[in-house]
Design a protein around this motif. Structure first.
Motif, short mmCIF file in Angstrom:
data_model
loop_
_atom_site.label_atom_id
_atom_site.label_comp_id
_atom_site.label_asym_id
_atom_site.label_seq_id
_atom_site.Cartn_x
_atom_site.Cartn_y
_atom_site.Cartn_z
N UNK A 150 36.01 27.22 34.87
CA UNK A 150 36.44 27.20 36.25
C UNK A 150 38.14 26.91 36.28
N UNK A 151 38.94 27.29 37.24
CA UNK A 151 40.03 26.63 37.55
C UNK A 151 40.47 25.50 37.57
N UNK A 152 41.32 24.69 37.54
CA UNK A 152 41.69 23.30 37.76
C UNK A 152 41.03 23.44 39.38
N UNK A 153 40.79 22.05 39.61
CA UNK A 153 40.09 21.95 41.15
C UNK A 153 41.28 22.02 42.09
N UNK A 154 42.49 21.47 41.79
CA UNK A 154 43.37 21.20 42.93
C UNK A 154 44.21 22.58 43.16
N UNK A 155 43.89 23.60 42.29
CA UNK A 155 44.56 25.06 42.46
C UNK A 155 43.78 25.54 43.82
N UNK A 156 42.75 25.23 44.16
CA UNK A 156 41.89 25.59 45.42
C UNK A 156 41.96 26.91 45.41
N UNK B 87 37.11 32.48 37.72
CA UNK B 87 37.06 31.81 36.65
C UNK B 87 38.59 31.79 35.83
N UNK B 88 39.03 30.77 35.42
CA UNK B 88 40.14 30.88 34.55
C UNK B 88 40.13 31.71 33.23
N UNK B 89 38.80 31.33 32.70
CA UNK B 89 38.72 32.38 31.46
C UNK B 89 37.17 32.69 31.49
N UNK C 297 44.03 44.40 47.01
CA UNK C 297 45.41 44.02 47.13
C UNK C 297 45.15 42.56 46.91
N UNK C 298 44.42 41.73 47.88
CA UNK C 298 44.46 40.42 47.90
C UNK C 298 44.00 39.73 46.54
N UNK C 299 43.15 40.30 45.65
CA UNK C 299 42.89 39.91 44.57
C UNK C 299 43.91 40.06 43.33
N UNK C 300 44.53 41.27 43.44
CA UNK C 300 45.57 41.53 42.82
C UNK C 300 46.61 40.42 42.88
N UNK C 301 47.14 40.21 44.24
CA UNK C 301 48.23 39.18 44.45
C UNK C 301 47.86 37.67 44.08
N UNK C 302 46.64 37.46 44.44
CA UNK C 302 46.08 36.06 44.10
C UNK C 302 45.97 35.96 42.48
N UNK C 303 45.62 36.84 41.61
CA UNK C 303 45.66 36.79 40.03
C UNK C 303 46.95 36.71 39.60
N UNK C 304 47.60 37.38 40.16
CA UNK C 304 49.27 37.31 39.73
C UNK C 304 50.02 36.19 39.89
N UNK C 305 49.59 35.59 41.14
CA UNK C 305 50.24 34.16 41.52
C UNK C 305 49.44 33.26 40.62
N UNK C 306 48.44 33.11 40.47
CA UNK C 306 47.59 32.18 39.51
C UNK C 306 48.25 32.20 38.05
N UNK C 307 48.59 33.46 37.57
CA UNK C 307 48.83 33.76 36.27
C UNK C 307 49.85 32.75 36.16
N UNK C 308 51.02 32.66 37.12
CA UNK C 308 52.26 31.97 37.01
C UNK C 308 52.05 30.25 37.10
N UNK C 309 51.06 30.04 37.68
CA UNK C 309 50.60 28.30 37.92
C UNK C 309 49.64 27.85 36.84
N UNK C 310 48.57 28.58 36.77
CA UNK C 310 47.25 28.16 36.02
C UNK C 310 47.72 27.70 34.69
#
Ligand SMILES: Cc1ncc(COP(=O)(O)O)c(C=O)c1O
Length: 451
Positions: A380-386, A372-374, A438-451
């Motif tokens: 949920x996150x924007x759909x296109x972020x997949x 979830x975004x929030x 580790x995968x969750x940490x990297x994904x979360x960080x990457x999403x913080x910069x695009x979401x």
């Protein structure tokens, strides 16, 4: 994981993909041809319940292959198929003791829904042909099973070709479709079945089809207490059969041989569909198991005009027997329950550290993580972020396999399944959780910069 396959090779499936080339497998590990060692954290598509290369299954395959691999079921009976039927009856309860063998999950569901129709017709109740299933759900890719499926990216394009079937809400408590919460909801998702039957005219309905614990489309939802008692009472009162799609949950996956057995006495399947873990990745295999009264009613009225060329072939049946022997001999159903407690606790700890994991749910060795975004509003996150796909790619970069899906019947939100083989050792489970962390940490960080 390096991508070493061809994009324009001789094969095609759902999409163009540049996939790693598998070389060999052992236990929970798969090796690629370029030497990467990949941890199978989702048993492929929740199939490889015994892990890869189990010596007892390989031995049974060799022995049977040298004797006879194929004898057609209208011309011969064969020992392994009969033995598999007996063994399945021994694992199940409530008189589920008659088996129709098939070669996969979609075939099992097709068989189950046609069997339900045939049963009513054999009793002179020709008006019953409708199937009520749930949304979201997944029941298979063939047109009959797909018509019952509630997952729009897969169904929409084929809608004009399918007999329209009917859906009630799945018990997606984290996102209650009625905006309610348990227990004050009074099981609105279960009583939805009553309303839907009344709207359709219950005397036209053959069966209610459900995944007792959700699979890929819902991310391992577990129904709340009272759900099964309610749907069983409604189905019985209206004379409709219940078909439990245990293609993913069967063969020990959730810590019981079949998931319905967690609610023994309240969950009352008339027909059970099994596949995935029954062949466990060693052969294409599925089974439909029903009560003697259902099978006999259909056969006594003439015939069940249905079948597949490979159904009940001795080689696949011998694999099924070996898989059940290993499940029993190694105590793997109990192991799934015990290891599942550890996996669930580990995933909840990860969710505490990674707030974009909004929900952790599941049972035995079938778990879902919803993103979830929030977390406060469960937006949920924007759909296109997949997002589920992104997390799965991040896990693959850690040489870990997990299984992604969109939420909301394919229309919004994201989740992944974590479902390692039942033979996973404690240290391998720790390794899975460390790689996922580790995968969750990297994904979360990457999403913080695009979401
Ligand atoms: C619950 C359920 N039913 C049916 C199927 C279809 O099985 P198959 O892909 O073997 O045809 C699946 C596959 O994912 C499933 O999870």
């Amino acid at each position: 994981m390096a991508q070493t396959g061809e994009t324009d090779g001789p094969l095609f499936y759902q999409t163009r993909a540049n996939l790693p080339m598998v070389d060999r497998g052992e236990g929970v590990w798969l090796w690629t041809t370029d030497g990467r060692r990949v941890l199978d954290g989702c048993s492929g598509a929740v199939v490889a319940n015994l892990g890869h290369g189990h010596p007892r299954v390989l031995e049974a395959m060799r022995t049977q292959a040298e004797r006879v691999t194929f004898a057609y079921r209208t011309q011969f009976e064969n020992g392994p198929a009969v033995e598999l039927g007996h063994k399945l009856a021994g694992q199940l309860s409530q008189g589920l003791d008659r088996t129709f063998l098939v070669s996969g999950g979609s075939e099992a569901v097709e068989t189950a829904i046609k069997l339900a129709r045939s049963y009513h017709a054999a009793r002179g109740d020709e008006a019953r042909y409708r199937i009520v299933s749930r949304f979201p759900s997944y029941h298979g890719s063939t047109l009959g099973a797909l018509a019952a499926t509630g997952y729009r990216p897969l169904t929409d394009g084929y809608a004009p070709m399918m007999v329209e079937q009917n859906h009630v809400s799945a018990p997606t408590c984290y996102r209650c479709p009625f905006g309610l919460s348990y227990p004050s909801c009074e099981l609105a998702c279960a009583t939805d079945l009553e309303r839907t039957l009344e709207a359709l005219d219950p005397s036209t309905v053959a069966a209610f089809l459900l995944e007792p614990i959700g699979g890929a489309s819902t991310g391992a939802i577990v129904p709340p207490d009272g759900y099964f008692a309610t749907i069983t009472e409604i189905a019985r009162r209206h004379g409709i059969l219940t078909i439990y799609d245990e293609v993913m949950t069967g063969a020990g996956r959730t810590g019981a041989f079949a998931a319905y057995q967690h609610w023994e006495g309240e969950a009352a399947p008339d027909v059970l569909a099994l596949s995935k873990g029954l062949g466990a990745g060693y052969t294409p295999l599925g089974a439909v198991v029903t009560r003697g009264e259902v099978a006999d009613t259909v056969l006594d009225a003439g015939a069940f005009p249905h079948g597949f060329s490979y159904a009940g072939n001795p080689l696949s049946a011998a694999v099924g027997v070996a898989v059940l022997d290993v499940l029993e001999g190694e105590g793997l159903v109990a192991r799934a329950a015990e290891l599942g407690e550890r996996l669930g606790a580990g995933l909840r700890e990860l969710a505490d550290r990674h707030p974009f994991v909004g929900d952790v749910r599941g049972k035995g060795l079938l778990w879902g993580l919803e993103f979830v975004a929030d977390p406060a509003t469960r937006t949920p996150y924007a759909f296109d972020l997949d997002v589920a796909r992104r997390v799965t790619v991040a896990a693959a970069e850690e040489d870990l396999l997990i299984y992604p899906r969109r939420g909301g019947g394919g229309l919004m939100g994201d989740h992944v399944l974590v479902a390692p083989p039942l033979v996973t050792r404690d240290d391998e489970l720790d390794e899975l959780l460390a790689r996922l962390d580790r995968a969750l940490a990297r994904s979360e960080a990457a999403l913080a910069s695009v979401a």
